[in-house]
Motif scaffolding. Structure first.
Motif, PDB file in Angstrom:
ATOM      1  N   LEU A 114      65.415  37.148  23.181  1.00 37.39           N
ATOM      2  CA  LEU A 114      65.936  38.427  23.672  1.00 37.39           C
ATOM      3  C   LEU A 114      65.935  38.470  25.196  1.00 37.39           C
ATOM      4  N   TYR A 115      64.860  37.964  25.821  1.00 38.19           N
ATOM      5  CA  TYR A 115      64.818  37.877  27.284  1.00 38.19           C
ATOM      6  C   TYR A 115      65.976  37.027  27.797  1.00 38.19           C
ATOM      7  N   PHE A 116      66.192  35.894  27.140  1.00 33.89           N
ATOM      8  CA  PHE A 116      67.242  34.954  27.548  1.00 33.89           C
ATOM      9  C   PHE A 116      68.611  35.614  27.437  1.00 33.89           C
ATOM     10  N   ASN A 117      68.849  36.293  26.328  1.00 30.21           N
ATOM     11  CA  ASN A 117      70.121  37.000  26.142  1.00 30.21           C
ATOM     12  C   ASN A 117      70.323  38.058  27.224  1.00 30.21           C
ATOM     13  N   ASN A 118      69.271  38.799  27.538  1.00 29.65           N
ATOM     14  CA  ASN A 118      69.389  39.852  28.543  1.00 29.65           C
ATOM     15  C   ASN A 118      69.727  39.287  29.919  1.00 29.65           C
ATOM     16  N   GLU A 119      69.191  38.126  30.236  1.00 31.87           N
ATOM     17  CA  GLU A 119      69.503  37.487  31.513  1.00 31.87           C
ATOM     18  C   GLU A 119      70.990  37.154  31.592  1.00 31.87           C
ATOM     19  N   ALA A 202      70.953  48.220  23.080  1.00 28.17           N
ATOM     20  CA  ALA A 202      70.427  48.370  21.722  1.00 28.17           C
ATOM     21  C   ALA A 202      68.908  48.469  21.740  1.00 28.17           C
ATOM     22  N   ILE A 203      68.374  49.467  21.053  1.00 30.81           N
ATOM     23  CA  ILE A 203      66.927  49.659  20.945  1.00 30.81           C
ATOM     24  C   ILE A 203      66.534  49.472  19.487  1.00 30.81           C
ATOM     25  N   ALA A 204      65.632  48.539  19.232  1.00 34.81           N
ATOM     26  CA  ALA A 204      65.191  48.282  17.854  1.00 34.81           C
ATOM     27  C   ALA A 204      63.987  47.350  17.887  1.00 34.81           C
ATOM     28  N   ALA A 223      69.211  44.048  25.013  1.00 38.75           N
ATOM     29  CA  ALA A 223      68.208  44.387  24.004  1.00 38.75           C
ATOM     30  C   ALA A 223      66.973  45.036  24.627  1.00 38.75           C
ATOM     31  N   VAL A 224      66.589  46.179  24.087  1.00 35.53           N
ATOM     32  CA  VAL A 224      65.353  46.863  24.482  1.00 35.53           C
ATOM     33  C   VAL A 224      64.424  46.856  23.274  1.00 35.53           C
ATOM     34  N   LEU A 225      63.320  46.155  23.398  1.00 40.61           N
ATOM     35  CA  LEU A 225      62.401  45.979  22.272  1.00 40.61           C
ATOM     36  C   LEU A 225      61.618  47.260  22.005  1.00 40.61           C
ATOM     37  N   ASN A 226      61.642  47.705  20.750  1.00 39.67           N
ATOM     38  CA  ASN A 226      60.890  48.888  20.329  1.00 39.67           C
ATOM     39  C   ASN A 226      59.846  48.450  19.312  1.00 39.67           C
TER      40      ASN A 226
END
Length: 251
Positions: A114-119, A202-204, A223-226
Protein backbone atom coordinates in the motif's frame (compact mmCIF):
# COMPACT_ATOMS: atom_id res chain seq x y z
CA UNK A 1 5.67 2.94 14.71
CA UNK A 2 9.42 3.50 15.08
CA UNK A 3 11.36 5.01 12.14
CA UNK A 4 13.24 1.74 11.57
CA UNK A 5 10.02 -0.30 11.58
CA UNK A 6 8.41 2.18 9.18
CA UNK A 7 11.41 2.00 6.85
CA UNK A 8 11.34 -1.81 6.84
CA UNK A 9 7.60 -1.75 6.20
CA UNK A 10 8.03 0.58 3.23
CA UNK A 11 10.84 -1.38 1.53
CA UNK A 12 9.52 -4.89 2.17
CA UNK A 13 7.31 -5.17 -0.91
CA UNK A 14 9.85 -3.85 -3.47
CA UNK A 15 12.57 -5.94 -1.81
CA UNK A 16 10.48 -9.12 -2.05
CA UNK A 17 9.67 -8.51 -5.71
CA UNK A 18 13.32 -7.82 -6.53
CA UNK A 19 14.50 -10.93 -4.68
CA UNK A 20 11.84 -13.06 -6.40
CA UNK A 21 12.92 -11.83 -9.83
CA UNK A 22 16.61 -12.44 -9.02
CA UNK A 23 15.88 -16.01 -7.93
CA UNK A 24 13.70 -16.72 -10.97
CA UNK A 25 16.30 -15.19 -13.31
CA UNK A 26 19.17 -17.16 -11.77
CA UNK A 27 17.29 -20.48 -11.92
CA UNK A 28 16.14 -19.84 -15.48
CA UNK A 29 19.63 -18.92 -16.72
CA UNK A 30 21.10 -22.06 -15.16
CA UNK A 31 18.44 -24.18 -16.89
CA UNK A 32 18.95 -22.24 -20.14
CA UNK A 33 22.71 -22.86 -20.22
CA UNK A 34 22.22 -26.55 -19.48
CA UNK A 35 19.59 -26.94 -22.18
CA UNK A 36 21.58 -25.09 -24.85
CA UNK A 37 24.65 -27.17 -23.97
CA UNK A 38 22.88 -30.22 -25.37
CA UNK A 39 24.39 -31.22 -28.76
CA UNK A 40 21.10 -32.32 -30.30
CA UNK A 41 18.57 -29.70 -29.29
CA UNK A 42 15.24 -29.63 -31.09
CA UNK A 43 14.34 -26.33 -32.76
CA UNK A 44 11.00 -26.08 -30.93
CA UNK A 45 12.81 -26.33 -27.60
CA UNK A 46 15.24 -23.61 -28.66
CA UNK A 47 12.37 -21.34 -29.75
CA UNK A 48 10.45 -22.04 -26.53
CA UNK A 49 13.35 -21.01 -24.32
CA UNK A 50 14.04 -17.91 -26.40
CA UNK A 51 10.39 -16.88 -25.92
CA UNK A 52 10.62 -17.55 -22.16
CA UNK A 53 13.83 -15.49 -21.99
CA UNK A 54 12.11 -12.60 -23.79
CA UNK A 55 9.20 -12.77 -21.33
CA UNK A 56 11.59 -12.77 -18.35
CA UNK A 57 13.49 -9.76 -19.74
CA UNK A 58 10.16 -7.99 -20.30
CA UNK A 59 9.04 -8.65 -16.71
CA UNK A 60 12.38 -7.50 -15.25
CA UNK A 61 12.40 -4.33 -17.34
CA UNK A 62 8.78 -3.74 -16.35
CA UNK A 63 9.75 -3.92 -12.68
CA UNK A 64 12.57 -1.42 -13.23
CA UNK A 65 10.06 0.95 -14.86
CA UNK A 66 7.63 0.43 -11.96
CA UNK A 67 10.37 1.31 -9.45
CA UNK A 68 11.20 4.35 -11.57
CA UNK A 69 7.53 5.43 -11.43
CA UNK A 70 7.76 5.98 -7.65
CA UNK A 71 10.06 8.96 -8.32
CA UNK A 72 9.22 10.16 -11.83
CA UNK A 73 5.87 10.33 -13.61
CA UNK A 74 5.49 7.97 -16.55
CA UNK A 75 4.25 10.30 -19.29
CA UNK A 76 3.10 7.78 -21.92
CA UNK A 77 -0.37 6.71 -20.79
CA UNK A 78 0.00 3.23 -22.28
CA UNK A 79 3.23 2.69 -20.30
CA UNK A 80 1.56 3.97 -17.15
CA UNK A 81 -1.38 1.57 -17.60
CA UNK A 82 0.90 -1.36 -18.40
CA UNK A 83 3.09 -0.68 -15.37
CA UNK A 84 0.07 -0.55 -13.03
CA UNK A 85 -1.44 -3.71 -14.51
CA UNK A 86 1.84 -5.57 -14.00
CA UNK A 87 2.13 -4.21 -10.46
CA UNK A 88 -1.20 -5.71 -9.39
CA UNK A 89 -1.22 -8.87 -11.51
CA UNK A 90 2.44 -9.95 -11.63
CA UNK A 91 4.61 -8.26 -9.00
CA UNK A 92 2.17 -8.40 -6.09
CA UNK A 93 1.57 -12.18 -6.54
CA UNK A 94 5.35 -12.68 -6.80
CA UNK A 95 5.91 -10.89 -3.49
CA UNK A 96 3.06 -12.85 -1.87
CA UNK A 97 4.59 -16.11 -3.09
CA UNK A 98 7.97 -15.32 -1.54
CA UNK A 99 6.31 -14.19 1.70
CA UNK A 100 4.45 -17.51 1.84
CA UNK A 101 7.63 -19.52 1.22
CA UNK A 102 9.62 -17.60 3.84
CA UNK A 103 6.73 -17.56 6.37
CA UNK A 104 6.92 -13.77 6.38
CA UNK A 105 4.18 -11.58 7.84
CA UNK A 106 1.44 -11.14 5.25
CA UNK A 107 0.12 -8.07 7.08
CA UNK A 108 3.47 -6.28 6.84
CA UNK A 109 3.77 -7.15 3.16
CA UNK A 110 0.31 -5.78 2.39
CA UNK A 111 1.05 -2.54 4.25
CA UNK A 112 4.32 -2.21 2.33
CA UNK A 113 2.44 -2.78 -0.93
CA UNK A 114 0.00 0.00 0.00
CA UNK A 115 2.88 2.38 0.78
CA UNK A 116 4.46 1.52 -2.57
CA UNK A 117 1.20 2.12 -4.44
CA UNK A 118 0.71 5.46 -2.70
CA UNK A 119 4.19 6.60 -3.74
CA UNK A 120 3.31 5.86 -7.38
CA UNK A 121 0.00 7.73 -7.10
CA UNK A 122 1.60 10.78 -5.43
CA UNK A 123 4.36 10.88 -8.06
CA UNK A 124 1.87 10.55 -10.90
CA UNK A 125 -0.33 13.33 -9.48
CA UNK A 126 2.48 15.72 -8.54
CA UNK A 127 1.67 19.33 -9.52
CA UNK A 128 -1.73 18.23 -10.87
CA UNK A 129 -4.81 19.88 -9.40
CA UNK A 130 -7.89 17.65 -9.58
CA UNK A 131 -11.49 18.80 -9.36
CA UNK A 132 -13.15 15.36 -9.31
CA UNK A 133 -11.93 13.49 -6.22
CA UNK A 134 -13.89 10.60 -4.72
CA UNK A 135 -13.43 9.54 -1.10
CA UNK A 136 -14.49 5.91 -0.63
CA UNK A 137 -15.49 4.98 2.93
CA UNK A 138 -16.07 1.54 4.46
CA UNK A 139 -19.60 0.93 5.76
CA UNK A 140 -18.19 -0.17 9.13
CA UNK A 141 -17.41 3.47 9.99
CA UNK A 142 -21.08 4.14 10.58
CA UNK A 143 -22.51 2.91 13.87
CA UNK A 144 -24.69 -0.15 13.50
CA UNK A 145 -27.83 1.26 15.13
CA UNK A 146 -27.88 4.49 13.11
CA UNK A 147 -31.29 5.13 11.51
CA UNK A 148 -29.76 7.09 8.62
CA UNK A 149 -28.23 4.70 6.10
CA UNK A 150 -25.53 6.49 4.15
CA UNK A 151 -24.43 5.17 0.76
CA UNK A 152 -24.01 7.56 -2.18
CA UNK A 153 -24.74 10.72 -0.20
CA UNK A 154 -22.74 11.25 2.99
CA UNK A 155 -24.37 14.66 3.41
CA UNK A 156 -27.42 12.83 4.81
CA UNK A 157 -25.46 12.31 8.03
CA UNK A 158 -27.18 14.20 10.88
CA UNK A 159 -23.89 14.59 12.79
CA UNK A 160 -25.00 13.00 16.05
CA UNK A 161 -21.37 12.34 16.95
CA UNK A 162 -21.83 8.60 17.37
CA UNK A 163 -19.22 7.75 14.71
CA UNK A 164 -16.56 9.34 12.49
CA UNK A 165 -18.92 9.97 9.56
CA UNK A 166 -19.75 13.46 10.87
CA UNK A 167 -16.06 14.42 10.96
CA UNK A 168 -15.55 13.12 7.44
CA UNK A 169 -18.66 14.99 6.24
CA UNK A 170 -17.19 18.22 7.57
CA UNK A 171 -13.85 17.44 5.92
CA UNK A 172 -15.25 16.73 2.45
CA UNK A 173 -17.50 19.79 2.66
CA UNK A 174 -14.50 21.99 3.43
CA UNK A 175 -12.52 20.56 0.50
CA UNK A 176 -15.50 20.24 -1.88
CA UNK A 177 -14.97 16.59 -2.80
CA UNK A 178 -17.37 13.69 -3.31
CA UNK A 179 -17.65 10.87 -0.79
CA UNK A 180 -19.50 7.58 -0.82
CA UNK A 181 -19.77 4.46 1.31
CA UNK A 182 -18.60 1.26 -0.37
CA UNK A 183 -21.01 -1.52 0.60
CA UNK A 184 -19.54 -4.18 -1.69
CA UNK A 185 -17.13 -4.79 -4.56
CA UNK A 186 -19.74 -4.68 -7.32
CA UNK A 187 -21.46 -1.55 -5.99
CA UNK A 188 -18.11 0.12 -5.43
CA UNK A 189 -17.04 -0.55 -9.01
CA UNK A 190 -20.40 0.66 -10.34
CA UNK A 191 -20.15 3.83 -8.25
CA UNK A 192 -16.67 4.56 -9.57
CA UNK A 193 -17.72 3.97 -13.18
CA UNK A 194 -20.62 6.41 -12.73
CA UNK A 195 -18.61 9.19 -11.09
CA UNK A 196 -15.39 8.59 -13.12
CA UNK A 197 -13.16 10.35 -10.57
CA UNK A 198 -9.73 11.69 -11.45
CA UNK A 199 -8.40 10.39 -8.11
CA UNK A 200 -9.81 8.03 -5.50
CA UNK A 201 -8.98 8.20 -1.79
CA UNK A 202 -9.97 4.82 -0.35
CA UNK A 203 -10.29 4.14 3.39
CA UNK A 204 -10.53 0.52 4.50
CA UNK A 205 -8.70 -2.32 6.21
CA UNK A 206 -5.53 -3.64 4.56
CA UNK A 207 -7.19 -6.62 2.87
CA UNK A 208 -10.12 -4.54 1.58
CA UNK A 209 -7.75 -1.89 0.25
CA UNK A 210 -5.73 -4.43 -1.73
CA UNK A 211 -8.93 -5.81 -3.27
CA UNK A 212 -10.11 -2.30 -4.11
CA UNK A 213 -6.75 -1.39 -5.67
CA UNK A 214 -6.71 -4.50 -7.84
CA UNK A 215 -10.35 -4.09 -8.90
CA UNK A 216 -9.79 -0.44 -9.85
CA UNK A 217 -6.19 -0.64 -11.05
CA UNK A 218 -6.86 1.71 -14.00
CA UNK A 219 -7.69 4.56 -11.56
CA UNK A 220 -5.21 6.35 -9.30
CA UNK A 221 -6.24 5.06 -5.86
CA UNK A 222 -4.57 6.45 -2.74
CA UNK A 223 -4.97 4.01 0.16
CA UNK A 224 -5.63 5.14 3.74
CA UNK A 225 -5.35 2.23 6.16
CA UNK A 226 -8.18 1.93 8.68
CA UNK A 227 -7.15 -0.57 11.35
CA UNK A 228 -10.12 -1.88 13.30
CA UNK A 229 -9.77 -1.44 17.03
CA UNK A 230 -9.98 -4.39 19.38
CA UNK A 231 -11.48 -2.31 22.17
CA UNK A 232 -15.23 -2.18 22.62
CA UNK A 233 -15.41 1.57 23.25
CA UNK A 234 -13.46 2.53 20.11
CA UNK A 235 -14.77 0.46 17.23
CA UNK A 236 -13.48 1.05 13.72
CA UNK A 237 -11.56 4.32 14.32
CA UNK A 238 -10.30 6.26 11.31
CA UNK A 239 -7.44 8.74 11.15
CA UNK A 240 -9.10 11.93 9.88
CA UNK A 241 -5.73 13.67 9.51
CA UNK A 242 -4.58 10.98 7.04
CA UNK A 243 -7.68 11.53 4.92
CA UNK A 244 -7.17 15.30 5.03
CA UNK A 245 -3.53 14.87 4.03
CA UNK A 246 -4.49 12.64 1.10
CA UNK A 247 -7.13 15.05 -0.20
CA UNK A 248 -4.74 18.01 0.00
CA UNK A 249 -2.18 16.16 -2.13
CA UNK A 250 -4.56 16.11 -5.08
CA UNK A 251 -6.43 19.42 -4.79
Amino acid sequence: MKDQDLYLSVIKFPAFVSISLLIISAVFLIILFNVFAQPLLANWVRILFIILLAILIFVVLGWMITLFSTHTRLKPKWLQKLSKWMLFNIYYPLAKGLAHITFSSKKNLIESFLYFNNEIVLTDQKDIRNTNILVLLPHCLQKEDCTIRITNDIIKCEECGGCDIAKIKKLITEHNVDAAVATGGFLEHKMIEEKKPEVIVAIATAKELVNSLRDNWNYPVYAVLNEQSTTSNEKNPVNISFIAFAIKQFK
